[in-house]
Design a protein around this motif. Structure first.
Motif, PDB file in Angstrom:
ATOM      1  N   GLY A   1       0.793  -1.227   0.000  1.00 44.59           N
ATOM      2  CA  GLY A   1       0.000   0.000   0.000  1.00 44.59           C
ATOM      3  C   GLY A   1       0.825   1.276   0.000  1.00 44.59           C
ATOM      4  O   GLY A   1       0.305   2.359  -0.255  1.00 44.59           O
ATOM      5  N   SER A   2       2.138   1.157   0.293  1.00 50.97           N
ATOM      6  CA  SER A   2       3.000   2.346   0.317  1.00 50.97           C
ATOM      7  C   SER A   2       3.229   2.881  -1.089  1.00 50.97           C
ATOM      8  O   SER A   2       3.247   2.125  -2.069  1.00 50.97           O
ATOM      9  CB  SER A   2       4.363   2.011   0.947  1.00 50.97           C
ATOM     10  OG  SER A   2       4.219   1.580   2.270  1.00 50.97           O
ATOM     11  N   ARG A   3       3.420   4.197  -1.180  1.00 54.16           N
ATOM     12  CA  ARG A   3       3.770   4.855  -2.440  1.00 54.16           C
ATOM     13  C   ARG A   3       4.894   5.839  -2.135  1.00 54.16           C
ATOM     14  O   ARG A   3       4.691   6.789  -1.378  1.00 54.16           O
ATOM     15  CB  ARG A   3       2.575   5.618  -3.022  1.00 54.16           C
ATOM     16  CG  ARG A   3       1.432   4.722  -3.481  1.00 54.16           C
ATOM     17  CD  ARG A   3       0.200   5.566  -3.798  1.00 54.16           C
ATOM     18  NE  ARG A   3      -0.901   4.746  -4.254  1.00 54.16           N
ATOM     19  CZ  ARG A   3      -1.325   4.652  -5.520  1.00 54.16           C
ATOM     20  NH1 ARG A   3      -0.715   5.368  -6.454  1.00 54.16           N
ATOM     21  NH2 ARG A   3      -2.335   3.885  -5.844  1.00 54.16           N
ATOM     22  N   SER A   4       6.073   5.615  -2.668  1.00 48.60           N
ATOM     23  CA  SER A   4       7.201   6.502  -2.365  1.00 48.60           C
ATOM     24  C   SER A   4       8.348   6.250  -3.322  1.00 48.60           C
ATOM     25  O   SER A   4       8.373   5.264  -4.073  1.00 48.60           O
ATOM     26  CB  SER A   4       7.688   6.278  -0.927  1.00 48.60           C
ATOM     27  OG  SER A   4       8.254   4.984  -0.790  1.00 48.60           O
ATOM     28  N   GLU A   5       9.337   7.157  -3.246  1.00 46.39           N
ATOM     29  CA  GLU A   5      10.561   6.990  -4.021  1.00 46.39           C
ATOM     30  C   GLU A   5      11.340   5.771  -3.528  1.00 46.39           C
ATOM     31  O   GLU A   5      11.998   5.078  -4.310  1.00 46.39           O
ATOM     32  CB  GLU A   5      11.423   8.251  -3.915  1.00 46.39           C
ATOM     33  CG  GLU A   5      12.767   8.157  -4.623  1.00 46.39           C
ATOM     34  CD  GLU A   5      12.656   7.876  -6.109  1.00 46.39           C
ATOM     35  OE1 GLU A   5      13.585   7.242  -6.654  1.00 46.39           O
ATOM     36  OE2 GLU A   5      11.646   8.274  -6.726  1.00 46.39           O
ATOM     37  N   GLU A   6      11.251   5.505  -2.219  1.00 44.62           N
ATOM     38  CA  GLU A   6      11.935   4.334  -1.669  1.00 44.62           C
ATOM     39  C   GLU A   6      11.393   3.054  -2.301  1.00 44.62           C
ATOM     40  O   GLU A   6      12.158   2.140  -2.623  1.00 44.62           O
ATOM     41  CB  GLU A   6      11.757   4.282  -0.151  1.00 44.62           C
ATOM     42  CG  GLU A   6      12.487   3.108   0.502  1.00 44.62           C
ATOM     43  CD  GLU A   6      12.390   3.144   2.011  1.00 44.62           C
ATOM     44  OE1 GLU A   6      13.265   3.762   2.643  1.00 44.62           O
ATOM     45  OE2 GLU A   6      11.429   2.570   2.561  1.00 44.62           O
ATOM     46  N   ALA A  26      19.999  -4.974   3.234  1.00 42.84           N
ATOM     47  CA  ALA A  26      20.414  -6.101   2.396  1.00 42.84           C
ATOM     48  C   ALA A  26      20.236  -5.783   0.914  1.00 42.84           C
ATOM     49  O   ALA A  26      21.016  -6.222   0.074  1.00 42.84           O
ATOM     50  CB  ALA A  26      19.612  -7.343   2.767  1.00 42.84           C
ATOM     51  N   ILE A  27      19.204  -5.006   0.602  1.00 42.25           N
ATOM     52  CA  ILE A  27      18.983  -4.603  -0.789  1.00 42.25           C
ATOM     53  C   ILE A  27      20.012  -3.565  -1.222  1.00 42.25           C
ATOM     54  O   ILE A  27      20.373  -3.468  -2.388  1.00 42.25           O
ATOM     55  CB  ILE A  27      17.547  -4.053  -0.962  1.00 42.25           C
ATOM     56  CG1 ILE A  27      16.527  -5.187  -0.771  1.00 42.25           C
ATOM     57  CG2 ILE A  27      17.361  -3.418  -2.335  1.00 42.25           C
ATOM     58  CD1 ILE A  27      15.084  -4.721  -0.767  1.00 42.25           C
ATOM     59  N   GLY A  28      20.505  -2.802  -0.223  1.00 42.09           N
ATOM     60  CA  GLY A  28      21.486  -1.767  -0.539  1.00 42.09           C
ATOM     61  C   GLY A  28      20.896  -0.380  -0.567  1.00 42.09           C
ATOM     62  O   GLY A  28      21.436   0.523  -1.207  1.00 42.09           O
ATOM     63  N   ILE A  29      19.794  -0.202   0.152  1.00 36.88           N
ATOM     64  CA  ILE A  29      19.145   1.102   0.247  1.00 36.88           C
ATOM     65  C   ILE A  29      19.384   1.659   1.634  1.00 36.88           C
ATOM     66  O   ILE A  29      19.203   0.958   2.630  1.00 36.88           O
ATOM     67  CB  ILE A  29      17.639   0.991  -0.044  1.00 36.88           C
ATOM     68  CG1 ILE A  29      17.423   0.522  -1.483  1.00 36.88           C
ATOM     69  CG2 ILE A  29      16.923   2.319   0.188  1.00 36.88           C
ATOM     70  CD1 ILE A  29      15.988   0.232  -1.841  1.00 36.88           C
ATOM     71  N   SER A  30      19.805   2.904   1.702  1.00 37.46           N
ATOM     72  CA  SER A  30      20.190   3.525   2.967  1.00 37.46           C
ATOM     73  C   SER A  30      19.064   3.503   3.968  1.00 37.46           C
ATOM     74  O   SER A  30      17.914   3.795   3.657  1.00 37.46           O
ATOM     75  CB  SER A  30      20.624   4.974   2.726  1.00 37.46           C
ATOM     76  OG  SER A  30      20.923   5.617   3.936  1.00 37.46           O
ATOM     77  N   SER A  31      19.407   3.137   5.212  1.00 34.92           N
ATOM     78  CA  SER A  31      18.451   3.146   6.323  1.00 34.92           C
ATOM     79  C   SER A  31      19.167   3.640   7.554  1.00 34.92           C
ATOM     80  O   SER A  31      20.331   3.329   7.778  1.00 34.92           O
ATOM     81  CB  SER A  31      17.906   1.735   6.577  1.00 34.92           C
ATOM     82  OG  SER A  31      17.150   1.693   7.756  1.00 34.92           O
ATOM     83  N   SER A  32      18.485   4.403   8.388  1.00 33.18           N
ATOM     84  CA  SER A  32      19.116   4.965   9.586  1.00 33.18           C
ATOM     85  C   SER A  32      19.206   3.965  10.712  1.00 33.18           C
ATOM     86  O   SER A  32      19.870   4.189  11.706  1.00 33.18           O
ATOM     87  CB  SER A  32      18.331   6.190  10.078  1.00 33.18           C
ATOM     88  OG  SER A  32      16.996   5.832  10.378  1.00 33.18           O
ATOM     89  N   SER A  33      18.523   2.830  10.585  1.00 39.11           N
ATOM     90  CA  SER A  33      18.503   1.838  11.658  1.00 39.11           C
ATOM     91  C   SER A  33      19.461   0.707  11.367  1.00 39.11           C
ATOM     92  O   SER A  33      19.837   0.452  10.234  1.00 39.11           O
ATOM     93  CB  SER A  33      17.090   1.261  11.812  1.00 39.11           C
ATOM     94  OG  SER A  33      16.169   2.276  12.073  1.00 39.11           O
ATOM     95  N   GLY A  34      19.845  -0.011  12.394  1.00 34.82           N
ATOM     96  CA  GLY A  34      20.578  -1.252  12.250  1.00 34.82           C
ATOM     97  C   GLY A  34      22.052  -1.115  11.995  1.00 34.82           C
ATOM     98  O   GLY A  34      22.681  -2.031  11.487  1.00 34.82           O
TER      99      GLY A  34
END
Length: 228
Positions: A39-44, A96-104
């Motif tokens: 249901g999400s819609r975004s550039e991510e 794991a996909i290689g998309i920047s995330s602030s967590s983990g």
């Protein structure tokens, strides 16, 4: 008069107690983590679709809409990489996909936990039975590729680049990860590079590609030749 003063003091104490309880128990705003999910819609979401389409998990349109096809592709990716299978692109899946995330994030290198785990799994699959320095060298080659303009700029991108590592297709990638591979991954992430800056390696006994044999050799560790 004294009785009135006592009652007044008791009332004041009760008022203070009630006021304090209200402050403590007042519900705080719930902090929720924004995740890409059905249901999400975004550039991510568009980035997720692009990556998974490159790697053969996703076959739909890159439209930034997290529909059934995107969810199914994420689930396939999670299963393949030993991640929690929920169809939601949370911090670990994104990493794991290689998309920047602030967590983990983990350790002083800033690498995410998923990056460390993915690098360790690849090292274990590619260099099982090799000397420890050879395991670190394989990890270093992957990181050298991340920095090289001819390769993807993330660990996941390098590892999942089609045809880059045979272990993804011969079953070795799915085997249990050796403990030494985790140490080797962390050493490589901390800048240890026994390969000498190599961006390729191969086993001269089993390699059949003539092009790889033409690359300038930098070092030999165990059964692997490291080259540019």
């Amino acid at each position: 008069m004294k009785t009135w003063k006592v009652l007044w003091r008791v009332m004041m104490v009760l008022c203070v107690c009630v006021f304090t309880v209200n402050i403590v128990s007042y519900p705080q705003p719930e902090v929720t983590e924004v995740l890409s999910k059905y249901g999400s819609r975004s550039e991510e979401v568009r980035q997720i679709q692009t990556k998974l389409k490159q790697w053969g998990y996703y076959f739909g349109s890159v439209d930034g809409i997290y529909g059934t096809q995107t969810q199914d592709a994420v689930i396939k990716f999670q299963k393949k990489n030993g991640l929690r299978v929920d169809g939601i692109a949370g911090p670990e899946t994104l990493a794991a996909i290689g998309i920047s995330s602030s967590s983990g994030s983990s350790g002083s290198t800033g690498a995410s936990t998923s990056d460390v785990n993915l690098l360790a799994r690849t090292i274990s699959a590619e260099a099982r039975g090799e000397p420890y320095s050879g395991q670190v060298a394989v990890g270093a080659v992957i990181l050298n590729r991340v920095e090289h303009p001819s390769f993807p700029d993330t660990i996941a991108g390098v590892i999942y680049q089609p045809g880059a590592f045979s272990c993804l297709n011969d079953g070795q990638f799915d085997q249990p990860v050796a403990e030494s591979a985790y140490r080797a991954a962390r050493d490589a992430l901390n800048g240890v590079d026994p390969s000498g800056g190599a961006i390729y390696y191969y086993n001269p006994v089993t390699a059949t590609n003539e092009w790889i044999r033409s690359r300038p050799i930098i070092n030999t560790i165990g059964q692997h030749v490291f080259c540019m």
